[in-house]
Design a protein around this motif. Structure first.
Motif, PDB file in Angstrom:
ATOM      1  N   CYS A  35       0.846  -1.189   0.000  1.00  0.00           N
ATOM      2  CA  CYS A  35       0.000   0.000   0.000  1.00  0.00           C
ATOM      3  C   CYS A  35       0.882   1.241   0.000  1.00  0.00           C
ATOM      4  O   CYS A  35       1.836   1.345   0.770  1.00  0.00           O
ATOM      5  N   TRP A  36       0.554   2.181  -0.846  1.00  0.00           N
ATOM      6  CA  TRP A  36       1.314   3.424  -0.955  1.00  0.00           C
ATOM      7  C   TRP A  36       1.247   4.232   0.335  1.00  0.00           C
ATOM      8  O   TRP A  36       2.194   4.933   0.679  1.00  0.00           O
ATOM      9  N   LEU A  37       0.172   4.104   1.086  1.00  0.00           N
ATOM     10  CA  LEU A  37      -0.004   4.910   2.286  1.00  0.00           C
ATOM     11  C   LEU A  37       0.560   4.258   3.542  1.00  0.00           C
ATOM     12  O   LEU A  37       1.301   4.890   4.288  1.00  0.00           O
ATOM     13  N   VAL A  67      -2.583  13.569  -6.294  1.00  0.00           N
ATOM     14  CA  VAL A  67      -3.165  14.868  -6.630  1.00  0.00           C
ATOM     15  C   VAL A  67      -4.544  14.535  -7.191  1.00  0.00           C
ATOM     16  O   VAL A  67      -4.649  13.839  -8.200  1.00  0.00           O
ATOM     17  N   PRO A  68      -5.616  14.974  -6.520  1.00  0.00           N
ATOM     18  CA  PRO A  68      -6.967  14.604  -6.963  1.00  0.00           C
ATOM     19  C   PRO A  68      -7.233  14.950  -8.428  1.00  0.00           C
ATOM     20  O   PRO A  68      -6.698  15.926  -8.950  1.00  0.00           O
ATOM     21  N   LYS A  69      -8.055  14.114  -9.065  1.00  0.00           N
ATOM     22  CA  LYS A  69      -8.412  14.366 -10.466  1.00  0.00           C
ATOM     23  C   LYS A  69      -8.998  15.760 -10.621  1.00  0.00           C
ATOM     24  O   LYS A  69      -8.744  16.428 -11.617  1.00  0.00           O
ATOM     25  N   SER A  70      -9.770  16.224  -9.637  1.00  0.00           N
ATOM     26  CA  SER A  70     -10.376  17.557  -9.710  1.00  0.00           C
ATOM     27  C   SER A  70      -9.337  18.667  -9.679  1.00  0.00           C
ATOM     28  O   SER A  70      -9.626  19.801 -10.029  1.00  0.00           O
ATOM     29  N   ASP A  74       2.637  13.621  -3.677  1.00  0.00           N
ATOM     30  CA  ASP A  74       3.228  12.298  -3.407  1.00  0.00           C
ATOM     31  C   ASP A  74       3.959  12.210  -2.066  1.00  0.00           C
ATOM     32  O   ASP A  74       4.604  11.211  -1.794  1.00  0.00           O
ATOM     33  N   ASP A  75       3.897  13.238  -1.248  1.00  0.00           N
ATOM     34  CA  ASP A  75       4.670  13.293  -0.012  1.00  0.00           C
ATOM     35  C   ASP A  75       4.001  12.493   1.111  1.00  0.00           C
ATOM     36  O   ASP A  75       3.260  13.030   1.929  1.00  0.00           O
ATOM     37  N   THR A  76       4.278  11.198   1.151  1.00  0.00           N
ATOM     38  CA  THR A  76       3.666  10.346   2.175  1.00  0.00           C
ATOM     39  C   THR A  76       4.178  10.701   3.576  1.00  0.00           C
ATOM     40  O   THR A  76       3.470  10.495   4.551  1.00  0.00           O
ATOM     41  N   THR A  77       5.371  11.260   3.674  1.00  0.00           N
ATOM     42  CA  THR A  77       5.895  11.689   4.974  1.00  0.00           C
ATOM     43  C   THR A  77       5.038  12.812   5.535  1.00  0.00           C
ATOM     44  O   THR A  77       4.689  12.817   6.718  1.00  0.00           O
ATOM     45  N   ALA A  78       4.672  13.770   4.689  1.00  0.00           N
ATOM     46  CA  ALA A  78       3.821  14.882   5.134  1.00  0.00           C
ATOM     47  C   ALA A  78       2.423  14.383   5.505  1.00  0.00           C
ATOM     48  O   ALA A  78       1.826  14.854   6.472  1.00  0.00           O
ATOM     49  N   LEU A  79       1.897  13.417   4.749  1.00  0.00           N
ATOM     50  CA  LEU A  79       0.590  12.850   5.084  1.00  0.00           C
ATOM     51  C   LEU A  79       0.651  12.204   6.479  1.00  0.00           C
ATOM     52  O   LEU A  79      -0.225  12.412   7.307  1.00  0.00           O
ATOM     53  N   GLY A  80       1.692  11.437   6.726  1.00  0.00           N
ATOM     54  CA  GLY A  80       1.857  10.753   8.007  1.00  0.00           C
ATOM     55  C   GLY A  80       2.127  11.692   9.168  1.00  0.00           C
ATOM     56  O   GLY A  80       1.912  11.334  10.324  1.00  0.00           O
ATOM     57  N   ALA A  81       2.579  12.919   8.879  1.00  0.00           N
ATOM     58  CA  ALA A  81       2.858  13.892   9.933  1.00  0.00           C
ATOM     59  C   ALA A  81       1.573  14.519  10.483  1.00  0.00           C
ATOM     60  O   ALA A  81       1.587  15.100  11.567  1.00  0.00           O
ATOM     61  N   HIS A  82       0.469  14.403   9.752  1.00  0.00           N
ATOM     62  CA  HIS A  82      -0.813  14.916  10.251  1.00  0.00           C
ATOM     63  C   HIS A  82      -1.197  14.091  11.467  1.00  0.00           C
ATOM     64  O   HIS A  82      -1.160  12.859  11.419  1.00  0.00           O
ATOM     65  N   PRO A  83      -1.568  14.735  12.583  1.00  0.00           N
ATOM     66  CA  PRO A  83      -1.838  13.972  13.815  1.00  0.00           C
ATOM     67  C   PRO A  83      -2.865  12.843  13.651  1.00  0.00           C
ATOM     68  O   PRO A  83      -2.622  11.723  14.100  1.00  0.00           O
ATOM     69  N   ASP A  84      -3.994  13.132  13.018  1.00  0.00           N
ATOM     70  CA  ASP A  84      -5.027  12.095  12.874  1.00  0.00           C
ATOM     71  C   ASP A  84      -4.582  10.979  11.941  1.00  0.00           C
ATOM     72  O   ASP A  84      -4.776   9.801  12.235  1.00  0.00           O
ATOM     73  N   PHE A  85      -3.971  11.340  10.826  1.00  0.00           N
ATOM     74  CA  PHE A  85      -3.560  10.311   9.872  1.00  0.00           C
ATOM     75  C   PHE A  85      -2.370   9.526  10.413  1.00  0.00           C
ATOM     76  O   PHE A  85      -2.273   8.319  10.202  1.00  0.00           O
ATOM     77  N   GLY A  86      -1.477  10.183  11.124  1.00  0.00           N
ATOM     78  CA  GLY A  86      -0.355   9.486  11.751  1.00  0.00           C
ATOM     79  C   GLY A  86      -0.819   8.450  12.758  1.00  0.00           C
ATOM     80  O   GLY A  86      -0.286   7.341  12.823  1.00  0.00           O
ATOM     81  N   ARG A  87      -1.844   8.810  13.563  1.00  0.00           N
ATOM     82  CA  ARG A  87      -2.406   7.844  14.519  1.00  0.00           C
ATOM     83  C   ARG A  87      -3.034   6.665  13.781  1.00  0.00           C
ATOM     84  O   ARG A  87      -2.895   5.510  14.202  1.00  0.00           O
ATOM     85  N   PHE A  88      -3.728   6.958  12.678  1.00  0.00           N
ATOM     86  CA  PHE A  88      -4.313   5.876  11.887  1.00  0.00           C
ATOM     87  C   PHE A  88      -3.220   4.939  11.380  1.00  0.00           C
ATOM     88  O   PHE A  88      -3.345   3.716  11.476  1.00  0.00           O
ATOM     89  N   LEU A  89      -2.135   5.492  10.829  1.00  0.00           N
ATOM     90  CA  LEU A  89      -1.053   4.655  10.295  1.00  0.00           C
ATOM     91  C   LEU A  89      -0.434   3.782  11.384  1.00  0.00           C
ATOM     92  O   LEU A  89      -0.117   2.617  11.134  1.00  0.00           O
ATOM     93  N   ALA A  90      -0.265   4.331  12.577  1.00  0.00           N
ATOM     94  CA  ALA A  90       0.289   3.542  13.686  1.00  0.00           C
ATOM     95  C   ALA A  90      -0.680   2.423  14.084  1.00  0.00           C
ATOM     96  O   ALA A  90      -0.260   1.297  14.353  1.00  0.00           O
ATOM     97  N   TRP A  91      -1.975   2.732  14.092  1.00  0.00           N
ATOM     98  CA  TRP A  91      -2.993   1.752  14.475  1.00  0.00           C
ATOM     99  C   TRP A  91      -3.110   0.633  13.448  1.00  0.00           C
ATOM    100  O   TRP A  91      -3.202  -0.541  13.797  1.00  0.00           O
ATOM    101  N   ILE A  92      -3.073   0.974  12.173  1.00  0.00           N
ATOM    102  CA  ILE A  92      -3.304  -0.010  11.104  1.00  0.00           C
ATOM    103  C   ILE A  92      -2.062  -0.874  10.844  1.00  0.00           C
ATOM    104  O   ILE A  92      -2.163  -1.943  10.252  1.00  0.00           O
ATOM    105  N   ALA A  93      -0.901  -0.462  11.325  1.00  0.00           N
ATOM    106  CA  ALA A  93       0.364  -1.126  10.995  1.00  0.00           C
ATOM    107  C   ALA A  93       0.377  -2.627  11.298  1.00  0.00           C
ATOM    108  O   ALA A  93       0.984  -3.394  10.556  1.00  0.00           O
TER     109      ALA A  93
END
Length: 96
Positions: free
Chosen positions: A11-13, A28-31, A62-81
């Motif tokens: 998974c890319w994320l 980058v969204p199609k829109s 494409d910056d997955t590091t920046a996505l993971g730095a978001h508090p909510d998304f970072g918690r999700f990534l740690a939980w789903i690991a």
């Protein structure tokens, strides 16, 4: 000698191996003019869209590091690991 097996696609994320169901996310969204896609788990796909607006996703690209730095998304990534590749759970909307 048998050929060396390649690592399963991930998974890319979240970087976990992909399961039976694979979705494709536009960094980058199609829109916003995006054309490229990346393979992701359905739960990861839903969570990234529940967490970020299309404007935010376009800025991060494409910056997955920046996505993971978001508090909510970072918690999700740690939980789903530690979850199985086909794990699924309801996704809550987090956007403000």
């Amino acid at each position: 000698m048998p050929p060396i097996a390649a690592d399963p696609p991930s998974c890319w994320l979240c970087r976990r191996p992909l399961g039976r169901r694979v979705e494709y996310h536009h960094p980058v969204p199609k829109s916003r003019g995006g054309r490229e896609t990346r393979p992701v788990h359905p739960i990861c796909h839903r969570t990234v869209h529940a967490t970020f607006t299309n404007k935010q996703l376009a800025a991060l690209g494409d910056d997955t590091t920046a996505l993971g730095a978001h508090p909510d998304f970072g918690r999700f990534l740690a939980w789903i690991a530690s979850k199985h590749p086909d794990f699924h759970a309801p996704t809550r909307r987090h956007r403000d």
